[in-house]
Design an enzyme around this catalytic site. Structure first.
Site, PDB file in Angstrom:
ATOM      1  N   SER A  65     -26.756 -18.939 -82.950  1.00 27.83           N
ATOM      2  CA  SER A  65     -27.991 -18.626 -83.551  1.00 27.83           C
ATOM      3  C   SER A  65     -29.015 -17.898 -82.744  1.00 27.83           C
ATOM      4  O   SER A  65     -28.979 -18.132 -81.592  1.00 27.83           O
ATOM      5  CB  SER A  65     -28.753 -19.966 -83.988  1.00 27.83           C
ATOM      6  OG  SER A  65     -27.880 -20.885 -84.897  1.00 27.83           O
ATOM      7  N   GLU A 117     -16.273 -27.377 -85.961  1.00 23.66           N
ATOM      8  CA  GLU A 117     -17.663 -27.954 -85.957  1.00 23.66           C
ATOM      9  C   GLU A 117     -17.776 -28.804 -87.399  1.00 23.66           C
ATOM     10  O   GLU A 117     -18.223 -30.066 -87.067  1.00 23.66           O
ATOM     11  CB  GLU A 117     -18.758 -27.158 -86.047  1.00 23.66           C
ATOM     12  CG  GLU A 117     -20.184 -27.558 -86.149  1.00 23.66           C
ATOM     13  CD  GLU A 117     -21.252 -26.556 -85.891  1.00 23.66           C
ATOM     14  OE1 GLU A 117     -20.996 -25.348 -86.187  1.00 23.66           O
ATOM     15  OE2 GLU A 117     -22.293 -26.882 -85.292  1.00 23.66           O
TER      16      GLU A 117
HETATM   17  C1  LIG Z   1     -30.901 -30.098 -84.961  1.00 26.49           C
HETATM   18  C2  LIG Z   1     -30.318 -28.750 -84.742  1.00 26.49           C
HETATM   19  C3  LIG Z   1     -29.483 -28.145 -83.898  1.00 26.49           C
HETATM   20  C4  LIG Z   1     -28.933 -26.869 -83.653  1.00 26.49           C
HETATM   21  N1  LIG Z   1     -27.991 -26.681 -82.562  1.00 26.49           N
HETATM   22  C5  LIG Z   1     -27.499 -25.279 -82.635  1.00 26.49           C
HETATM   23  C6  LIG Z   1     -26.699 -24.990 -81.594  1.00 26.49           C
HETATM   24  O1  LIG Z   1     -26.381 -25.699 -80.525  1.00 26.49           O
HETATM   25  N2  LIG Z   1     -26.396 -23.771 -81.368  1.00 26.49           N
HETATM   26  C7  LIG Z   1     -26.576 -22.484 -82.198  1.00 26.49           C
HETATM   27  O2  LIG Z   1     -26.148 -21.676 -82.216  1.00 26.49           O
HETATM   28  N3  LIG Z   1     -27.339 -23.219 -83.287  1.00 26.49           N
HETATM   29  C8  LIG Z   1     -27.789 -24.423 -83.612  1.00 26.49           C
HETATM   30  N4  LIG Z   1     -28.674 -24.727 -84.449  1.00 26.49           N
HETATM   31  C9  LIG Z   1     -29.110 -23.642 -85.509  1.00 26.49           C
HETATM   32  C10 LIG Z   1     -28.562 -23.617 -86.910  1.00 26.49           C
HETATM   33  O3  LIG Z   1     -26.881 -23.207 -86.878  1.00 26.49           O
HETATM   34  C11 LIG Z   1     -29.174 -22.525 -87.792  1.00 26.49           C
HETATM   35  O4  LIG Z   1     -30.659 -23.195 -87.903  1.00 26.49           O
HETATM   36  C12 LIG Z   1     -28.577 -22.730 -89.185  1.00 26.49           C
HETATM   37  O5  LIG Z   1     -27.509 -21.929 -89.118  1.00 26.49           O
HETATM   38  C13 LIG Z   1     -29.338 -21.836 -90.160  1.00 26.49           C
HETATM   39  O6  LIG Z   1     -29.904 -20.715 -89.685  1.00 26.49           O
HETATM   40  P1  LIG Z   1     -31.435 -20.081 -89.662  1.00 26.49           P
HETATM   41  O7  LIG Z   1     -32.220 -21.452 -89.304  1.00 26.49           O
HETATM   42  O8  LIG Z   1     -31.768 -18.943 -89.172  1.00 26.49           O
HETATM   43  O9  LIG Z   1     -32.079 -20.102 -91.201  1.00 26.49           O
HETATM   44  P2  LIG Z   1     -31.582 -18.841 -92.300  1.00 26.49           P
HETATM   45  O10 LIG Z   1     -30.092 -18.367 -91.974  1.00 26.49           O
HETATM   46  O11 LIG Z   1     -32.660 -17.775 -92.025  1.00 26.49           O
HETATM   47  O12 LIG Z   1     -31.621 -19.602 -93.534  1.00 26.49           O
HETATM   48  C14 LIG Z   1     -32.972 -19.984 -94.031  1.00 26.49           C
HETATM   49  C15 LIG Z   1     -32.760 -20.410 -95.496  1.00 26.49           C
HETATM   50  O13 LIG Z   1     -32.056 -19.500 -96.319  1.00 26.49           O
HETATM   51  C16 LIG Z   1     -30.819 -20.225 -96.918  1.00 26.49           C
HETATM   52  N5  LIG Z   1     -29.845 -19.019 -96.959  1.00 26.49           N
HETATM   53  C17 LIG Z   1     -29.367 -18.273 -95.821  1.00 26.49           C
HETATM   54  N6  LIG Z   1     -28.438 -17.436 -96.351  1.00 26.49           N
HETATM   55  C18 LIG Z   1     -28.296 -17.671 -97.573  1.00 26.49           C
HETATM   56  C19 LIG Z   1     -27.031 -17.420 -98.495  1.00 26.49           C
HETATM   57  N7  LIG Z   1     -26.007 -16.528 -98.316  1.00 26.49           N
HETATM   58  N8  LIG Z   1     -26.976 -18.032 -99.775  1.00 26.49           N
HETATM   59  C20 LIG Z   1     -27.978 -18.964-100.119  1.00 26.49           C
HETATM   60  N9  LIG Z   1     -28.841 -19.325 -98.989  1.00 26.49           N
HETATM   61  C21 LIG Z   1     -29.150 -18.810 -98.066  1.00 26.49           C
HETATM   62  C22 LIG Z   1     -30.450 -21.262 -95.781  1.00 26.49           C
HETATM   63  O14 LIG Z   1     -29.834 -22.143 -96.608  1.00 26.49           O
HETATM   64  C23 LIG Z   1     -32.085 -21.741 -95.514  1.00 26.49           C
HETATM   65  O15 LIG Z   1     -32.472 -22.438 -96.510  1.00 26.49           O
HETATM   66  C24 LIG Z   1     -29.268 -26.020 -84.729  1.00 26.49           C
HETATM   67  C25 LIG Z   1     -29.904 -26.275 -85.905  1.00 26.49           C
HETATM   68  C26 LIG Z   1     -30.754 -27.679 -85.687  1.00 26.49           C
HETATM   69  C27 LIG Z   1     -31.604 -28.060 -86.888  1.00 26.49           C
END
Ligand SMILES: Cc1cc2nc3c(=O)[nH]c(=O)nc-3n(C[C@H](O)[C@H](O)[C@H](O)COP(=O)(O)OP(=O)(O)OC[C@H]3O[C@@H](n4cnc5c(N)ncnc54)[C@H](O)[C@@H]3O)c2cc1C
Length: 364
Positions: free
Chosen positions: A116, A231
């Site tokens: 991410s 995962e």
């Molecule tokens: C506790 C925790 C641990 C984590 N650990 C890791 C880690 O070790 N390594 C790592 O790389 N990442 C990690 N993450 C990150 C996690 O993988 C991302 O937060 C997640 O993939 C969502 O990405 P974003 O936060 O950028 O949200 P965004 O992708 O910006 O999404 C924002 C909102 O839009 C919605 N959305 C986005 N695209 C679509 C679509 N195509 N259709 C419908 N809805 C959509 C999402 O569901 C969400 O509600 C972690 C997150 C948490 C909370």
């Protein structure tokens, strides 16, 4: 299909239970992970030449279930065991397998996942961290975020952009980065719960040797898909066991605080029913895994079901407590918010289920 343990599985389950009863630690960490490994409970299904035990997936499922039921801490190397290890086994060279896999199991080397970024979470193909081929190796510049365990990690599995001009999905590359290399800067992020389990990682002109490449330059998307399938796919049994604990704690709380309330009784019973559904879905995923060796997209269903149920039942517990925070449920309620975001948000998992499990048309 007979879902009961075979005589061999029942004996193995009894052995795991007895070991847990005698060995439960007071603290999680490397020492506990090492003891798990010495007892044979880390890397159960991994090939013996890489430090594993070569056991069937059913035994792995039993270990995950029993550890969750005993509320035993996880192996500290969750990213390595669940994601980096299986990805190296699928795409790594023989030298990479020999170099990295056994040390994951013993927790001598801890791993984190750098997927991410501030502008790329659900849409992994949008990553902008640059991995430039240079001087026979690579140079990394950019930023990752939400990287769990990065503050204690020795290595990171990293997806970045090698060719900004390439069509979407084609310009990505997957490498292993030494977290102690010059130019790697880790900054912890504090969560809603007050803990700091995840981090930002900044990369400034980080040199990465050529033999840290996983797969092909430009082939990072395929390698990343292996990581994500593992995962979500292998998580199910641990989640089922953990949820069983939560439901039983909820039942105990309801008995103590709201035993005569018919609406609460009904809602608690519904959580128990949902738990049984998750356990049956997990058995279906296990069948796919045993037949193909690769977790199927059904794993997305288990993760979605567990994360939404965990949020619902921690909310119900707080309602039963009527505003009082007993320390346990308040923390669980806050931590559960991240469950529907980590390892794929609920919306993304619903898309995967719609398209890849149900065969509905693509949403975009
Ligand atoms: C506790 C925790 C641990 C984590 N650990 C890791 C880690 O070790 N390594 C790592 O790389 N990442 C990690 N993450 C990150 C996690 O993988 C991302 O937060 C997640 O993939 C969502 O990405 P974003 O936060 O950028 O949200 P965004 O992708 O910006 O999404 C924002 C909102 O839009 C919605 N959305 C986005 N695209 C679509 C679509 N195509 N259709 C419908 N809805 C959509 C999402 O569901 C969400 O509600 C972690 C997150 C948490 C909370």
């Amino acid at each position: 299909m007979d879902l009961r343990d075979s005589p061999d599985e029942a004996a193995f389950r009894a052995e795991v239970r007895a070991w847990l009863a005698a060995n439960l630690p007071s603290e999680p960490g490397r020492e506990w992970s090492r003891r798990m490994y010495d007892a044979g409970y880390a890397g159960l299904t991994w090939p013996e030449e890489y430090g594993g035990r070569g056991e069937p997936y059913t035994h792995q499922a039993i270990v995950l279930e029993e550890f969750a039921r005993a509320e035993a801490p996880q192996h500290v190397n969750v990213i390595a065991l669940g994601m980096a290890g299986p990805t190296i086994m699928a795409h790594g060279t023989e030298e990479q397998k020999q170099r990295y896999l056994a040390k994951m199991l013993t927790a001598d080397e801890i791993w984190c996942q750098g997927f991410s970024e501030p502008g790329a979470g659900s849409d992994l193909a949008a990553v902008r961290t640059r991995i430039e081929p240079r001087n026979g190796g690579f140079v990394v510049n950019g930023q990752k975020v939400w990287s769990s365990f990065a503050h204690v990690a020795d290595f990171c599995i990293l997806v970045g952009l090698t060719d900004p001009a390439a069509p979407r999905y084609k310009g990505l590359t997957y490498i292993i980065v030494d977290m102690k290399a010059p130019g790697v800067d880790v900054r912890p992020l504090r969560q809603l719960t007050g803990e700091a389990e995840f981090n930002e990682i900044f990369f400034t002109d980080v040199d990465v040797p050529a033999d840290h490449l996983l797969g092909e330059v430009g082939g990072g998307w395929q390698v990343a898909m292996t990581t994500l399938l593992h995962e979500r796919g292998t998580l199910g049994f641990a989640l089922g066991g953990a949820l069983e604990q939560q439901v039983m704690k909820l039942v105990a709380l309801a008995k103590k605080r709201a035993a005569d309330d018919p609406i609460i009784r009904d809602r608690v019973a519904q959580e128990w029913i949902e738990l049984q559904a998750l356990k049956l879905t997990n058995n279906r995923s296990l069948t796919t895994l045993m037949q193909t060796g690769i977790p199927g997209p059904e794993g997305s269903g288990s993760k979605l079901h567990w994360s939404e149920q965990n949020q619902r039942l921690t909310k119900l517990a707080m309602e039963i407590l009527d505003g009082e925070d007993d320390g346990y449920w308040g923390h669980q309620r806050l931590r559960s918010r991240g469950n529907t975001i980590e390892a794929g948000t609920s919306e993304i998992l619903r898309n995967i289920i719609a398209e890849r499990v149900l065969g509905l048309p693509r949403s975009r």
